[in-house]
Write a protein that holds these residues in place. Sequence first.
Motif, PDB file in Angstrom:
ATOM      1  N   PRO A  38      -8.835  13.108 -10.480  1.00 58.93           N
ATOM      2  CA  PRO A  38      -8.231  13.534 -11.748  1.00 58.93           C
ATOM      3  C   PRO A  38      -6.769  13.124 -11.887  1.00 58.93           C
ATOM      4  CG  PRO A  38      -9.470  15.332 -10.734  1.00 58.93           C
ATOM      5  CD  PRO A  38      -9.373  14.255  -9.715  1.00 58.93           C
ATOM      6  N   LEU A  39      -6.031  13.142 -10.768  1.00 56.16           N
ATOM      7  CA  LEU A  39      -4.620  12.758 -10.799  1.00 56.16           C
ATOM      8  C   LEU A  39      -4.476  11.273 -11.102  1.00 56.16           C
ATOM      9  CD1 LEU A  39      -3.479  14.700  -7.610  1.00 56.16           C
ATOM     10  CD2 LEU A  39      -3.307  15.448  -9.983  1.00 56.16           C
ATOM     11  N   CYS A  40      -5.303  10.454 -10.438  1.00 55.95           N
ATOM     12  CA  CYS A  40      -5.250   9.015 -10.672  1.00 55.95           C
ATOM     13  C   CYS A  40      -5.661   8.674 -12.098  1.00 55.95           C
ATOM     14  CB  CYS A  40      -6.145   8.283  -9.677  1.00 55.95           C
ATOM     15  SG  CYS A  40      -5.512   8.277  -7.980  1.00 55.95           S
TER      16      CYS A  40
ATOM     17  N   GLN B 114       1.167  13.956   1.820  1.00 59.18           N
ATOM     18  CA  GLN B 114       0.015  13.994   0.931  1.00 59.18           C
ATOM     19  C   GLN B 114       0.274  14.778  -0.354  1.00 59.18           C
ATOM     20  OE1 GLN B 114      -4.143  15.683   1.984  1.00 59.18           O
ATOM     21  NE2 GLN B 114      -4.103  13.535   2.606  1.00 59.18           N
ATOM     22  N   GLY B 115       0.912  15.924  -0.227  1.00 61.48           N
ATOM     23  CA  GLY B 115       1.218  16.708  -1.423  1.00 61.48           C
ATOM     24  C   GLY B 115       2.205  16.005  -2.333  1.00 61.48           C
ATOM     25  N   THR B 116       3.157  15.298  -1.736  1.00 62.80           N
ATOM     26  CA  THR B 116       4.125  14.546  -2.531  1.00 62.80           C
ATOM     27  C   THR B 116       3.434  13.427  -3.296  1.00 62.80           C
ATOM     28  OG1 THR B 116       5.906  15.029  -0.958  1.00 62.80           O
ATOM     29  CG2 THR B 116       6.227  13.155  -2.418  1.00 62.80           C
ATOM     30  N   LEU B 117       2.508  12.728  -2.634  1.00 64.84           N
ATOM     31  CA  LEU B 117       1.767  11.664  -3.312  1.00 64.84           C
ATOM     32  C   LEU B 117       0.973  12.227  -4.485  1.00 64.84           C
ATOM     33  CD1 LEU B 117       0.889   8.692  -3.402  1.00 64.84           C
ATOM     34  CD2 LEU B 117      -0.983   9.297  -1.846  1.00 64.84           C
ATOM     35  N   ALA B 118       0.309  13.346  -4.272  1.00 67.58           N
ATOM     36  CA  ALA B 118      -0.460  13.967  -5.344  1.00 67.58           C
ATOM     37  C   ALA B 118       0.439  14.340  -6.522  1.00 67.58           C
ATOM     38  CB  ALA B 118      -1.189  15.204  -4.817  1.00 67.58           C
TER      39      ALA B 118
ATOM     40  N   GLY C 114       1.203  11.105 -14.735  1.00 68.09           N
ATOM     41  CA  GLY C 114       0.202  11.364 -15.760  1.00 68.09           C
ATOM     42  C   GLY C 114       0.683  12.240 -16.893  1.00 68.09           C
ATOM     43  N   VAL C 115       1.634  13.128 -16.609  1.00 67.20           N
ATOM     44  CA  VAL C 115       2.103  14.051 -17.660  1.00 67.20           C
ATOM     45  C   VAL C 115       3.462  13.651 -18.228  1.00 67.20           C
ATOM     46  CG1 VAL C 115       0.781  15.972 -16.716  1.00 67.20           C
ATOM     47  CG2 VAL C 115       3.157  15.650 -15.982  1.00 67.20           C
ATOM     48  N   GLY C 116       3.994  12.491 -17.773  1.00 65.95           N
ATOM     49  CA  GLY C 116       5.230  11.991 -18.356  1.00 65.95           C
ATOM     50  C   GLY C 116       6.507  12.551 -17.772  1.00 65.95           C
ATOM     51  N   VAL C 117       6.437  13.139 -16.571  1.00 67.93           N
ATOM     52  CA  VAL C 117       7.641  13.619 -15.885  1.00 67.93           C
ATOM     53  C   VAL C 117       8.143  12.488 -14.991  1.00 67.93           C
ATOM     54  CG1 VAL C 117       8.544  15.287 -14.222  1.00 67.93           C
ATOM     55  CG2 VAL C 117       6.881  16.017 -15.927  1.00 67.93           C
ATOM     56  N   PRO C 118       9.346  11.959 -15.212  1.00 69.96           N
ATOM     57  CA  PRO C 118       9.784  10.770 -14.484  1.00 69.96           C
ATOM     58  C   PRO C 118      10.096  10.996 -13.009  1.00 69.96           C
ATOM     59  CG  PRO C 118      11.543  11.556 -15.891  1.00 69.96           C
ATOM     60  CD  PRO C 118      10.328  12.372 -16.234  1.00 69.96           C
ATOM     61  N   ALA C 119      10.492  12.219 -12.654  1.00 73.69           N
ATOM     62  CA  ALA C 119      10.848  12.499 -11.260  1.00 73.69           C
ATOM     63  C   ALA C 119      10.861  14.003 -11.045  1.00 73.69           C
ATOM     64  CB  ALA C 119      12.208  11.902 -10.910  1.00 73.69           C
ATOM     65  N   PHE C 120      10.884  14.420  -9.777  1.00 72.56           N
ATOM     66  CA  PHE C 120      10.905  15.843  -9.443  1.00 72.56           C
ATOM     67  C   PHE C 120      11.554  16.006  -8.067  1.00 72.56           C
ATOM     68  CE2 PHE C 120       6.989  14.026  -7.897  1.00 72.56           C
ATOM     69  CZ  PHE C 120       6.861  14.530  -6.617  1.00 72.56           C
ATOM     70  N   TYR C 121      11.875  17.237  -7.731  1.00 72.06           N
ATOM     71  CA  TYR C 121      12.469  17.548  -6.432  1.00 72.06           C
ATOM     72  C   TYR C 121      11.478  18.322  -5.566  1.00 72.06           C
ATOM     73  CZ  TYR C 121      17.075  16.063  -8.034  1.00 72.06           C
ATOM     74  OH  TYR C 121      18.130  15.325  -8.494  1.00 72.06           O
ATOM     75  N   THR C 122      11.473  18.012  -4.275  1.00 72.55           N
ATOM     76  CA  THR C 122      10.612  18.704  -3.321  1.00 72.55           C
ATOM     77  C   THR C 122      11.338  18.854  -1.990  1.00 72.55           C
ATOM     78  OG1 THR C 122       8.534  18.580  -2.074  1.00 72.55           O
ATOM     79  CG2 THR C 122       9.538  16.495  -2.709  1.00 72.55           C
ATOM     80  N   PRO C 123      11.120  19.962  -1.282  1.00 68.10           N
ATOM     81  CA  PRO C 123      11.732  20.095   0.045  1.00 68.10           C
ATOM     82  C   PRO C 123      11.034  19.248   1.104  1.00 68.10           C
ATOM     83  CG  PRO C 123      10.372  22.009  -0.424  1.00 68.10           C
ATOM     84  CD  PRO C 123      10.406  21.190  -1.678  1.00 68.10           C
ATOM     85  N   THR C 124       9.816  18.796   0.811  1.00 68.83           N
ATOM     86  CA  THR C 124       9.050  18.040   1.798  1.00 68.83           C
ATOM     87  C   THR C 124       9.749  16.732   2.137  1.00 68.83           C
ATOM     88  OG1 THR C 124       7.023  18.967   0.862  1.00 68.83           O
ATOM     89  CG2 THR C 124       6.781  17.076   2.317  1.00 68.83           C
ATOM     90  N   ALA C 125       9.878  16.470   3.432  1.00 70.93           N
ATOM     91  CA  ALA C 125      10.461  15.238   3.989  1.00 70.93           C
ATOM     92  C   ALA C 125      11.984  15.246   4.033  1.00 70.93           C
ATOM     93  CB  ALA C 125       9.970  13.994   3.258  1.00 70.93           C
TER      94      ALA C 125
ATOM     95  N   MET D  15       0.844  -1.192   0.000  1.00 64.42           N
ATOM     96  CA  MET D  15       0.000   0.000   0.000  1.00 64.42           C
ATOM     97  C   MET D  15       0.881   1.243   0.000  1.00 64.42           C
ATOM     98  SD  MET D  15      -3.269   0.688   0.043  1.00 64.42           S
ATOM     99  CE  MET D  15      -3.885   2.344  -0.304  1.00 64.42           C
ATOM    100  N   VAL D  16       0.658   2.113  -0.971  1.00 64.72           N
ATOM    101  CA  VAL D  16       1.333   3.410  -1.036  1.00 64.72           C
ATOM    102  C   VAL D  16       0.285   4.457  -0.711  1.00 64.72           C
ATOM    103  CG1 VAL D  16       2.676   5.001  -2.463  1.00 64.72           C
ATOM    104  CG2 VAL D  16       2.883   2.522  -2.814  1.00 64.72           C
ATOM    105  N   ALA D  17       0.453   5.169   0.403  1.00 66.59           N
ATOM    106  CA  ALA D  17      -0.612   6.050   0.889  1.00 66.59           C
ATOM    107  C   ALA D  17      -0.007   7.189   1.693  1.00 66.59           C
ATOM    108  CB  ALA D  17      -1.599   5.255   1.749  1.00 66.59           C
ATOM    109  N   SER D  18      -0.880   8.142   2.059  1.00 60.09           N
ATOM    110  CA  SER D  18      -0.433   9.242   2.916  1.00 60.09           C
ATOM    111  C   SER D  18      -1.109   9.225   4.279  1.00 60.09           C
ATOM    112  CB  SER D  18      -0.682  10.599   2.228  1.00 60.09           C
ATOM    113  OG  SER D  18      -2.068  10.835   2.075  1.00 60.09           O
ATOM    114  N   TYR D  19      -2.200   8.443   4.430  1.00 59.54           N
ATOM    115  CA  TYR D  19      -2.895   8.377   5.718  1.00 59.54           C
ATOM    116  C   TYR D  19      -3.485   6.983   5.874  1.00 59.54           C
ATOM    117  CZ  TYR D  19      -6.317   9.153   9.390  1.00 59.54           C
ATOM    118  OH  TYR D  19      -7.041   9.061  10.541  1.00 59.54           O
ATOM    119  N   VAL D  20      -3.269   6.385   7.032  1.00 59.51           N
ATOM    120  CA  VAL D  20      -3.694   4.988   7.212  1.00 59.51           C
ATOM    121  C   VAL D  20      -4.364   4.766   8.563  1.00 59.51           C
ATOM    122  CG1 VAL D  20      -1.923   4.099   5.660  1.00 59.51           C
ATOM    123  CG2 VAL D  20      -1.388   4.358   8.082  1.00 59.51           C
ATOM    124  N   GLY D  21      -4.924   5.787   9.162  1.00 55.96           N
ATOM    125  CA  GLY D  21      -5.340   5.702  10.549  1.00 55.96           C
ATOM    126  C   GLY D  21      -6.742   5.220  10.833  1.00 55.96           C
TER     127      GLY D  21
END
Length: 233
Positions: A177-179, A101-105, A112-123, A74-80
């Motif tokens: 829409p993202l899925c 959650q924002g990273t998962l989105a 969906g748009v064909g970008v293989p990876a990205f950088y984020t400060p989150t985590a 399971m790949v998720a952001s909340y499991v409680g």
Amino acid sequence: MINKVVASAAEAVADIEDGATLVAGGFGLCGIPENLIRALVDKGPKNLTVVSNNCGVDDFGLGLMLAARQIKKMVASYVGENKNFEKQFMSGELEVELNPQGTLAERLRAGGVGVPAFYTPTAYGTQLAEGKETREFNGRPMVMEHAIVGDFALVKAYKADRHGNLIYRKAARNFNPLCAMAGKICIAEVEELVEFGELDPDLVHTPGIFVDRVVVGDCFEKRIEQRTTRPRP
């Protein structure tokens, strides 16, 4: 004339086999593809990887697949909200990958748009960043996250036409829409089907180019996770 409508949820999921990766829309129990989930429970594929914001509750939504031991990872952001989830994770039956959650989105959107990876400060600097590539941009450390692409996307929409153009309703739009974009094959269950040309193009949230199959659901429970009411004065 393109017609993406199939006769039943069972037909829509008929080619989902053991080991598939699914991306499923919904937030909590809002906007989940409940008819498609029930059809998958009936079909019974195993060792599935499921990507979704959460995993439903014990007796509804993706929790039904969890109870049937169909989900391997399971790949998720909340499991409680799911006791079965806790038991299977603690016993080692269930592999879990937590995402902010924002990273998962964004991982779904990138897929969906064909970008293989990205950088984020989150985590950055946390356990979630361990083993991941990091770089610094403009003096700020970032973590590289890979896009997510599923073999199948299961989404819930309010209204669709036979070409697969989808309209979601209010908060039930959430991750759908993202899925829809992030699945190689997108299956949409809808409440209402209209003929081509009846949808205002300006109101379409997911264009039909992303959608492969449309099924009209026959039962929508739309359960509320936590009902909070104000006592009468």
